[in-house]
Design a protein around this motif. Structure first.
Motif, PDB file in Angstrom:
ATOM      1  N   ILE A   1      14.957  24.435 -21.265  1.00 43.83           N
ATOM      2  CA  ILE A   1      15.385  23.548 -22.356  1.00 43.83           C
ATOM      3  C   ILE A   1      16.649  24.090 -23.012  1.00 43.83           C
ATOM      4  O   ILE A   1      17.595  23.344 -23.295  1.00 43.83           O
TER       5      ILE A   1
ATOM      6  N   ASN B   1      20.479  22.348 -23.154  1.00 41.93           N
ATOM      7  CA  ASN B   1      20.442  21.773 -24.500  1.00 41.93           C
ATOM      8  C   ASN B   1      21.645  20.890 -24.822  1.00 41.93           C
ATOM      9  O   ASN B   1      21.502  19.883 -25.506  1.00 41.93           O
TER      10      ASN B   1
ATOM     11  N   GLN C   1      22.146  13.655 -21.745  1.00 43.47           N
ATOM     12  CA  GLN C   1      21.202  12.951 -20.882  1.00 43.47           C
ATOM     13  C   GLN C   1      21.022  11.513 -21.378  1.00 43.47           C
ATOM     14  O   GLN C   1      21.061  11.272 -22.579  1.00 43.47           O
TER      15      GLN C   1
ATOM     16  N   TYR D   1      15.116   7.732 -22.815  1.00 46.45           N
ATOM     17  CA  TYR D   1      13.927   6.990 -22.396  1.00 46.45           C
ATOM     18  C   TYR D   1      13.431   7.294 -20.980  1.00 46.45           C
ATOM     19  O   TYR D   1      12.895   6.431 -20.304  1.00 46.45           O
TER      20      TYR D   1
ATOM     21  N   VAL E   1       3.589  11.396 -24.496  1.00 49.05           N
ATOM     22  CA  VAL E   1       3.689  12.590 -25.347  1.00 49.05           C
ATOM     23  C   VAL E   1       2.353  13.298 -25.547  1.00 49.05           C
ATOM     24  O   VAL E   1       2.274  14.520 -25.452  1.00 49.05           O
TER      25      VAL E   1
ATOM     26  N   MET F   1       5.102  22.223 -24.188  1.00 44.09           N
ATOM     27  CA  MET F   1       5.089  22.007 -25.640  1.00 44.09           C
ATOM     28  C   MET F   1       4.235  20.782 -25.952  1.00 44.09           C
ATOM     29  O   MET F   1       3.485  20.744 -26.909  1.00 44.09           O
ATOM     30  N   PHE F   2       4.444  19.792 -25.119  1.00 41.06           N
ATOM     31  CA  PHE F   2       3.754  18.504 -25.278  1.00 41.06           C
ATOM     32  C   PHE F   2       4.014  17.733 -24.000  1.00 41.06           C
ATOM     33  O   PHE F   2       4.921  18.098 -23.231  1.00 41.06           O
TER      34      PHE F   2
ATOM     35  N   ALA G   1      12.335   9.029 -27.137  1.00 37.76           N
ATOM     36  CA  ALA G   1      13.765   8.742 -26.987  1.00 37.76           C
ATOM     37  C   ALA G   1      14.391   9.763 -26.032  1.00 37.76           C
ATOM     38  O   ALA G   1      15.051   9.402 -25.061  1.00 37.76           O
ATOM     39  N   LYS G   2      14.163  11.031 -26.323  1.00 36.04           N
ATOM     40  CA  LYS G   2      14.702  12.072 -25.435  1.00 36.04           C
ATOM     41  C   LYS G   2      13.678  12.378 -24.347  1.00 36.04           C
ATOM     42  O   LYS G   2      13.113  13.476 -24.270  1.00 36.04           O
TER      43      LYS G   2
ATOM     44  N   PHE H   1      14.033  13.085 -21.486  1.00 36.43           N
ATOM     45  CA  PHE H   1      14.381  14.192 -20.580  1.00 36.43           C
ATOM     46  C   PHE H   1      13.647  15.473 -20.957  1.00 36.43           C
ATOM     47  O   PHE H   1      13.441  16.344 -20.108  1.00 36.43           O
ATOM     48  N   LEU H   2      13.210  15.582 -22.207  1.00 37.96           N
ATOM     49  CA  LEU H   2      12.429  16.763 -22.602  1.00 37.96           C
ATOM     50  C   LEU H   2      11.091  16.806 -21.862  1.00 37.96           C
ATOM     51  O   LEU H   2      10.571  17.883 -21.561  1.00 37.96           O
TER      52      LEU H   2
END
Lengths: 348, 348, 348, 348
Positions: free
Chosen positions: B24, B28, B32, B35, B65, B216-217, B244-245, B247-248
């Motif tokens: 990550i 950072n 990206q 969605y 999530v 993390m989630f 929204a992000k 990509f995480l």
């Protein structure tokens, strides 16, 4: 329907009491305002409140069309979004309403029962366990208790039992709702100490069933707890439960609550049911449970059941074991003693 | 949190595996698209599908999530409006999700269980009884079967059990959904013959839990049954479950499914849990049930429990009897053997 | 993503501010309790409340994951079942949230707007018309007003405008909700007299957007009106919006609200956006409307747009006419002035 | 109600056509099975299908109780979870049903109208714009088009207009639903080329209103598109819309569709309305719009309106300007020419 069959399938097979029909015919061309704002509704509401004595003084009365509709509308309007309704596993809302309560976003929280009746002790323990649970903010909060009277098995709460359930509800600050789809038959039973006033005393909201007790259709919701349901008129509309010609509901309940008609006609269902029970027992049939109201449940051999075909109309309840079935006969305000006699004869 | 306490409350007390954090950090500032349309998500999806072998070829993968969110979104998207989801009475969706499934308008249809596991025979009878019921058009139709693996009690289905449940589901044409919030720990158990491929073979949809297993989630929903959920992207958005992000999520699962990281780190939870169990038994503690995964359940005297205060972090499960309580210790990918040693020492 | 493209599609293309990443890495193995009961959440909440001055004293703060989720959870929790939420026709909840509000059972009541902003006069007339309508018990009652700040068009309410809208809401006893997905950029604008305190003063509930303003994800809901949402924790869970590792939200907002980081990093988005606007105007591009925040809207010839392909990443907004299109460039806390320069060069 | 007032408030102020009452009385004690499984329902369904000619051959017919109920049940059963229903801004579902459609989780997507009628061109553009929008996976998909005929303003679609709207719907593969609460009056208008067959040809589902056209209550839903709504019986139950004594609906529609009764009695409403319109115009009243059906709209000075009090019952529609109001008079199958004469006299 075929004439040769003697019908005891349910208690909503006839139209309505002749006095209702007469009254509807009489006012058929009198113009009425819509949506229950008419004089018949006002009169019917007042008569129902009067019947409740001191418990009716501050009560609100609303008329809806049918039972499932009434249950889901009332329950969803009383519950907060984080709450569910506690019901016996055998409760109508838990089994036979096609998920109408869940459709409104709320869980039906099933607990045990004895012949269809919630036990105050079990309810108390259920509510206390929730309260004590350290994770209960992740859980559905019990927000209402639903009972039916008579129950789905025709059984009745005693005054003492109602009082105990009410006490538990009060202790946990949870409204008690009584589904009275067959209320008339409960009140007319030979084995009850519960009156309509008892119900108004111990319940925060309940309904007086019309559909099964003399009306064409209609259920009278009585709210005894002040401000229990705000904006109920709009909510009824939103739930598709507002009858345009609300005066038809008014006329029916006005008639039913004139000269005790509702109570008087209910007696017939009990008398015919008790006679039916006695005769069935005499013939050697076995009760599934002992119901003091208009629904009678028997355990019948499957072999015997086959012979009933095309002769007797009954309601299948459930498989009892591999060779027996539980069936129900229902009488009503309109059942004739002659029909019972014919039924018994045909069962030979 | 207080340093003096040794924490075994749950398996989601740490951030994430260092390799994830590293990745990550590394990307950072690489821009990206949103969605989940990014390359990391595509890569992660492909890796997950590859892990499933032939069962992954036509699979769809989506990232959400959290667990409750995933359950209620998937379940409500699969069910038809007249259907409910069958779950063990102990299932997470039945108990600890605040009515999230009912909120979507569907009934959770509770059936019995053995240590948290649905029994194929009981399921078969339940579905057949519904099918045979003459009144079932007035009832909620079972439209999905929900199981968790590991279960809420840490137990595991065997391959054979999964196959039997799957057969019953297929017989009644009902999709099978597996909640894999702790899937890594189930797959890493010393006592299982179930692989990720087994799950893909027998389930129509399942999710691979990230939150409790190194991420993390994030939960990866795998749909193996073609076209099971149309317009799922829009549905995820409608349910407030679209990150929204995205990509995480992609980065995390891409890392977890590189070089078997997901499976490797899961082993630690099992090793520490088995050691904990052995030591607890040696100390004379009694198992509530025998779990082969990272959650261990014990029956502890309330008197003893009091002494744990401020020393040991555990999870209250339920009252066992008037003098005993059921508690849970949970290990994770991040638990250190040292922590277990310290726990045991502190328990005297 | 392809390096050759200069990305201005949206303001959620990067991970998060380095200080957040650093902090997350630092506490990665410190065990935390779940669901936001941790110390970081407590600290972050306090810092946010402190920032609000006297308006924060009795405020409640809750952390959710994303914007659509926050909108639908907050709105459905505030509205009564017979109510809807009033929004500009261009409001995010009215257009781009896949019907998430309606999914919760409530109408989005669309009214007009000026560059994305509700006009107090129109709102006043709308609410008064409802009140005066003799049939309004058959209608959805306006139960909340939703505004976004900055709006979907990047525009900002002045303090005076907010006060007027607030006055109208108070007059009709309707809570005012402000969607602050991009709140940092609104507050950092060179052309605003609105501070976070202004917002706390005039709104009953609002959220401070993290996802688009420096966080990986996360929105901080601030409830200034006492007891506006009962049982909000359980409701968040029910809506699938409760993050297991809530401390990740706590850490992020704690960092953002330490040393004014949230406000400081927001300035960059404004500076780069203003520079971008100036340069675009110099190049002869036409504004669709004049936005004082990080979103800039231009009317571009379709012919020109084709040349942007594979060079410039932008967001399509809508067809302007048969030969022109409205497009959006978005800057963020992470945008570099160099990127703007490159963008401008590439547009030649 | 007060005798001194001449009532033209609505078209649901009387009971029902005498032939219906007679028939209900006649069969009052004939036992019928419940929930619409009776012979009257079967007969009524067949008669309705026969009336539709070739378009009725594969049609399904279902009976529900009221209009709002029918709209919300049908619409929510047809729509997929990610879809909304397109309606004129003036559509009954958009304005006067207390959010019943949104309550089922779906957006009412409002578009413009001309005197209550959707314009095919605007609809086409609306649907195409959605299709072209690059962000439409974040949006509610138009999944059904709702029209009313007659509209809320009494106006009628021509055959050509219906065909055009139908063509647009077909082009985008979206079912067309027609709300026929007052359908009889539309078909009986002197100025229409639309028959019941036309409607069956161009609509995928519609309902034939009984409540306002001779019945006590009841709406007949006709589904011409095969398999449009699976499990509709259970869905009707779930929505609280299943009448226990369904035979009451059967008897009513069976009577209405015997010897063209439905069509015959509708003519009276048109004749009285046209006479009322002519007389009002002669008296100098101004039409709000020119309606060819039983609802007539006039612009009346507020000063004049005051004088109507206690003399004339009308329906308030909306404020026209500061000194004028739009009011509606509604005739029905039961209106007497004498009543119109008395009305006109009283308006002097």
């Amino acid at each position: 329907m075929e004439d040769s069959i003697i019908h005891f399938e349910s208690d909503y097979m006839e139209g309505c009491h002749p006095k209702i029909l007469e009254k509807i015919a009489q006012i058929n061309f009198q113009k009425q305002v819509g949506y229950g704002q008419d004089d018949f509704c006002q009169s019917a509401k007042q008569k129902i409140k009067d019947t409740l004595g001191k418990f009716g003084k501050d009560a609100e009365v609303h008329f809806l069309v049918g039972g499932t509709q009434t249950n889901s509308t009332v329950i969803s309007c009383v519950l907060k979004p984080w709450q569910g309704v506690v019901s016996a596993k055998s409760g109508h809302i838990a089994v036979h309403e096609a998920g109408a309560v869940e459709y409104t976003g709320h869980k039906v929280m099933e607990i045990g029962h004895k012949d269809g009746k919630i036990q105050a002790e079990e309810l108390q323990e259920y509510l206390q366990t929730f309260k004590d649970d350290g994770n209960n903010t992740h859980m559905v909060e019990p927000g209402m208790v639903y009972i039916s009277h008579p129950t789905e098995y025709g059984t009745l709460y005693s005054k003492n039992e109602l009082q105990n359930i009410s006490s538990v509800c009060k202790k946990y600050d949870i409204p008690l709702f009584l589904d009275g789809a067959r209320l008339g038959y409960g009140l007319a039973s030979f084995e009850t100490d519960v009156t309509l006033q008892t119900i108004a005393e111990f319940c925060d909201v309940f309904y007086i069933g019309g559909t099964k007790v003399g009306a064409m259709f209609g259920e009278a919701v009585v709210i005894t707890k002040k401000d229990l349901i705000p904006h109920f008129f709009t909510m009824i509309k939103q739930h598709g439960a507002l009858l345009a010609k609300g005066f038809l509901l008014g006329v029916q309940f006005d008639t039913l609550f004139t000269d005790n008609l509702y109570f008087e006609i209910s007696k017939n269902a009990i008398e015919t049911a008790m006679y039916l029970k006695q005769k069935m027992l005499e013939k050697g049939y076995k009760l599934y449970l002992d119901s003091p109201t208009n629904q009678q449940f028997f355990i019948v051999e499957n072999e015997k059941l086959k012979k009933w075909d095309n002769k007797v109309g009954f309601c299948f309840i459930e498989k009892y074991d591999s060779t027996h079935t539980v069936v129900r006969f229902a009488t009503s305000w309109a059942t004739k003693m002659d029909d019972v006699e014919r039924l018994i004869e045909n069962l030979e």
